[in-house]
Write a protein that holds these residues in place. Sequence first.
Motif, PDB file in Angstrom:
ATOM      1  N   ASP A  50      12.039 -33.410   9.905  1.00 30.42           N
ATOM      2  CA  ASP A  50      12.965 -33.177   8.591  1.00 30.42           C
ATOM      3  C   ASP A  50      12.634 -31.667   8.239  1.00 30.42           C
ATOM      4  O   ASP A  50      11.627 -31.355   8.453  1.00 30.42           O
ATOM      5  CB  ASP A  50      12.581 -34.090   7.398  1.00 30.42           C
ATOM      6  N   ARG A  51      13.651 -31.010   7.926  1.00 24.35           N
ATOM      7  CA  ARG A  51      13.740 -29.715   7.638  1.00 24.35           C
ATOM      8  C   ARG A  51      13.871 -29.393   5.991  1.00 24.35           C
ATOM      9  O   ARG A  51      14.701 -30.057   5.459  1.00 24.35           O
ATOM     10  CB  ARG A  51      14.681 -28.542   8.510  1.00 24.35           C
ATOM     11  N   THR A  52      13.005 -28.476   5.433  1.00 26.36           N
ATOM     12  CA  THR A  52      13.009 -28.302   4.154  1.00 26.36           C
ATOM     13  C   THR A  52      13.386 -26.618   3.902  1.00 26.36           C
ATOM     14  O   THR A  52      12.523 -25.885   4.729  1.00 26.36           O
ATOM     15  CB  THR A  52      11.682 -28.659   3.382  1.00 26.36           C
ATOM     16  N   LEU A  53      14.174 -26.435   3.034  1.00 29.08           N
ATOM     17  CA  LEU A  53      14.336 -24.843   2.728  1.00 29.08           C
ATOM     18  C   LEU A  53      13.715 -24.659   1.289  1.00 29.08           C
ATOM     19  O   LEU A  53      14.058 -25.584   0.400  1.00 29.08           O
ATOM     20  CB  LEU A  53      15.922 -24.335   2.821  1.00 29.08           C
ATOM     21  N   SER A  54      13.001 -23.292   1.026  1.00 32.49           N
ATOM     22  CA  SER A  54      12.675 -23.021  -0.135  1.00 32.49           C
ATOM     23  C   SER A  54      13.042 -21.849  -0.584  1.00 32.49           C
ATOM     24  O   SER A  54      12.901 -20.837   0.390  1.00 32.49           O
ATOM     25  CB  SER A  54      11.056 -23.535  -0.105  1.00 32.49           C
ATOM     26  N   MET A  55      13.071 -21.375  -1.798  1.00 36.02           N
ATOM     27  CA  MET A  55      13.382 -20.063  -2.505  1.00 36.02           C
ATOM     28  C   MET A  55      12.484 -20.039  -3.203  1.00 36.02           C
ATOM     29  O   MET A  55      12.152 -20.558  -4.336  1.00 36.02           O
ATOM     30  CB  MET A  55      14.582 -20.122  -2.849  1.00 36.02           C
ATOM     31  N   SER A  56      11.695 -18.718  -3.237  1.00 39.44           N
ATOM     32  CA  SER A  56      10.742 -18.349  -4.228  1.00 39.44           C
ATOM     33  C   SER A  56      11.280 -17.750  -5.503  1.00 39.44           C
ATOM     34  O   SER A  56      12.486 -17.163  -5.680  1.00 39.44           O
ATOM     35  CB  SER A  56       9.728 -17.103  -3.697  1.00 39.44           C
ATOM     36  N   GLN A  58      10.821 -14.942  -6.653  1.00 39.28           N
ATOM     37  CA  GLN A  58      11.182 -13.716  -6.344  1.00 39.28           C
ATOM     38  C   GLN A  58      12.164 -13.324  -5.396  1.00 39.28           C
ATOM     39  O   GLN A  58      12.781 -12.136  -5.337  1.00 39.28           O
ATOM     40  CB  GLN A  58       9.796 -13.140  -5.901  1.00 39.28           C
ATOM     41  N   HIS A  59      12.888 -14.365  -4.994  1.00 41.46           N
ATOM     42  CA  HIS A  59      13.894 -14.153  -3.976  1.00 41.46           C
ATOM     43  C   HIS A  59      15.035 -13.487  -4.630  1.00 41.46           C
ATOM     44  O   HIS A  59      15.387 -13.764  -6.084  1.00 41.46           O
ATOM     45  CB  HIS A  59      14.301 -15.404  -3.427  1.00 41.46           C
ATOM     46  N   PRO A  60      15.910 -12.556  -4.220  1.00 47.11           N
ATOM     47  CA  PRO A  60      16.837 -11.789  -4.965  1.00 47.11           C
ATOM     48  C   PRO A  60      18.051 -12.786  -5.740  1.00 47.11           C
ATOM     49  O   PRO A  60      18.643 -12.546  -6.481  1.00 47.11           O
ATOM     50  CB  PRO A  60      17.613 -10.880  -3.813  1.00 47.11           C
ATOM     51  N   ALA A  61      18.128 -14.068  -4.766  1.00 47.59           N
ATOM     52  CA  ALA A  61      19.281 -14.941  -5.344  1.00 47.59           C
ATOM     53  C   ALA A  61      18.760 -15.844  -6.057  1.00 47.59           C
ATOM     54  O   ALA A  61      19.441 -17.079  -6.464  1.00 47.59           O
ATOM     55  CB  ALA A  61      20.035 -15.358  -4.239  1.00 47.59           C
ATOM     56  N   ALA A  62      17.391 -16.039  -6.804  1.00 45.22           N
ATOM     57  CA  ALA A  62      16.793 -17.008  -7.269  1.00 45.22           C
ATOM     58  C   ALA A  62      17.552 -17.373  -8.767  1.00 45.22           C
ATOM     59  O   ALA A  62      17.798 -18.601  -8.663  1.00 45.22           O
ATOM     60  CB  ALA A  62      15.393 -16.803  -7.437  1.00 45.22           C
ATOM     61  N   GLN A  63      17.917 -16.190  -9.362  1.00 47.66           N
ATOM     62  CA  GLN A  63      18.565 -16.313 -10.592  1.00 47.66           C
ATOM     63  C   GLN A  63      20.186 -17.399 -10.292  1.00 47.66           C
ATOM     64  O   GLN A  63      20.559 -18.248 -11.181  1.00 47.66           O
ATOM     65  CB  GLN A  63      18.621 -15.202 -11.382  1.00 47.66           C
ATOM     66  N   ASP A  64      20.660 -16.818  -9.410  1.00 49.56           N
ATOM     67  CA  ASP A  64      21.898 -17.473  -9.314  1.00 49.56           C
ATOM     68  C   ASP A  64      21.725 -19.019  -8.823  1.00 49.56           C
ATOM     69  O   ASP A  64      22.514 -19.876  -9.063  1.00 49.56           O
ATOM     70  CB  ASP A  64      22.595 -16.847  -7.906  1.00 49.56           C
ATOM     71  N   MET A  65      20.896 -19.170  -7.882  1.00 45.29           N
ATOM     72  CA  MET A  65      20.427 -20.524  -7.553  1.00 45.29           C
ATOM     73  C   MET A  65      20.033 -21.520  -8.691  1.00 45.29           C
ATOM     74  O   MET A  65      20.380 -22.582  -8.913  1.00 45.29           O
ATOM     75  CB  MET A  65      19.489 -20.390  -6.412  1.00 45.29           C
ATOM     76  N   ARG A  66      19.165 -20.672  -9.733  1.00 54.52           N
ATOM     77  CA  ARG A  66      18.880 -21.569 -10.769  1.00 54.52           C
ATOM     78  C   ARG A  66      20.008 -21.939 -11.667  1.00 54.52           C
ATOM     79  O   ARG A  66      20.213 -23.000 -12.208  1.00 54.52           O
ATOM     80  CB  ARG A  66      17.865 -20.627 -11.614  1.00 54.52           C
ATOM     81  N   GLU A  67      21.024 -21.086 -11.833  1.00 59.08           N
ATOM     82  CA  GLU A  67      22.084 -21.182 -12.651  1.00 59.08           C
ATOM     83  C   GLU A  67      23.125 -22.246 -11.943  1.00 59.08           C
ATOM     84  O   GLU A  67      23.696 -23.239 -12.602  1.00 59.08           O
ATOM     85  CB  GLU A  67      23.148 -20.035 -12.790  1.00 59.08           C
ATOM     86  N   SER A  68      23.305 -22.220 -10.493  1.00 58.12           N
ATOM     87  CA  SER A  68      23.971 -23.253  -9.856  1.00 58.12           C
ATOM     88  C   SER A  68      23.297 -24.730  -9.915  1.00 58.12           C
ATOM     89  O   SER A  68      24.204 -25.736 -10.013  1.00 58.12           O
ATOM     90  CB  SER A  68      23.915 -22.923  -8.342  1.00 58.12           C
ATOM     91  N   MET A  69      22.132 -24.864 -10.067  1.00 52.12           N
ATOM     92  CA  MET A  69      21.387 -25.923 -10.260  1.00 52.12           C
ATOM     93  C   MET A  69      21.540 -26.515 -11.568  1.00 52.12           C
ATOM     94  O   MET A  69      21.687 -27.832 -11.689  1.00 52.12           O
ATOM     95  CB  MET A  69      19.860 -26.110 -10.034  1.00 52.12           C
ATOM     96  N   GLN A  70      21.577 -25.700 -12.664  1.00 52.86           N
ATOM     97  CA  GLN A  70      21.820 -26.200 -13.675  1.00 52.86           C
ATOM     98  C   GLN A  70      23.218 -26.552 -14.223  1.00 52.86           C
ATOM     99  O   GLN A  70      23.541 -27.772 -14.755  1.00 52.86           O
ATOM    100  CB  GLN A  70      21.724 -24.860 -14.897  1.00 52.86           C
TER     101      GLN A  70
END
Length: 166
Positions: A50-56, A58-70
Amino acid sequence: MGKSRSEKNKARKARLADAERRREAHARLIVERSGDPQFVQRQTDPLTGDRTLSMSAQHPAAQDMRESMQELRRDFTERFGREPGPEDPLFFDPANDVPTAMSPETAATEFDTMLDTMASQIDDPMLRAQLRAAKDVGFILTESNMHLFSAHDIDEWEDALDRHLN
């Protein structure tokens, strides 16, 4: 007149050498980006594969990802009248009245439809070709995520991209 055997051999060796250089450069890129918080990281479970992707954070797209998850969380709450739990699917089947994971077939169809819609609305030939290549191969390859893919995947992407640019 056709190429001589010697010329064909030289051309074949040059192609092999070029492929080897590309693979070595890709291997260096994987090593360089390993553990770098500016890039998405991939872990593979040695027992299951199984593969897992993770984003810190500090990643440049972290805020966009957080908003997408919300937004996904809001969609879930609106649809089912409660907050999602740990066993609930992130991407749910909209046809079901209870939280049900979207089938791989439905997800693939949704992905293809999204790419077709986007490609039909874009004038930039390179971006349009990238969207159509993504539909062909099932993933989107960018400079910032290429370390997550194999050299074979990159070759497959480039072949698909070439087909749509020509």
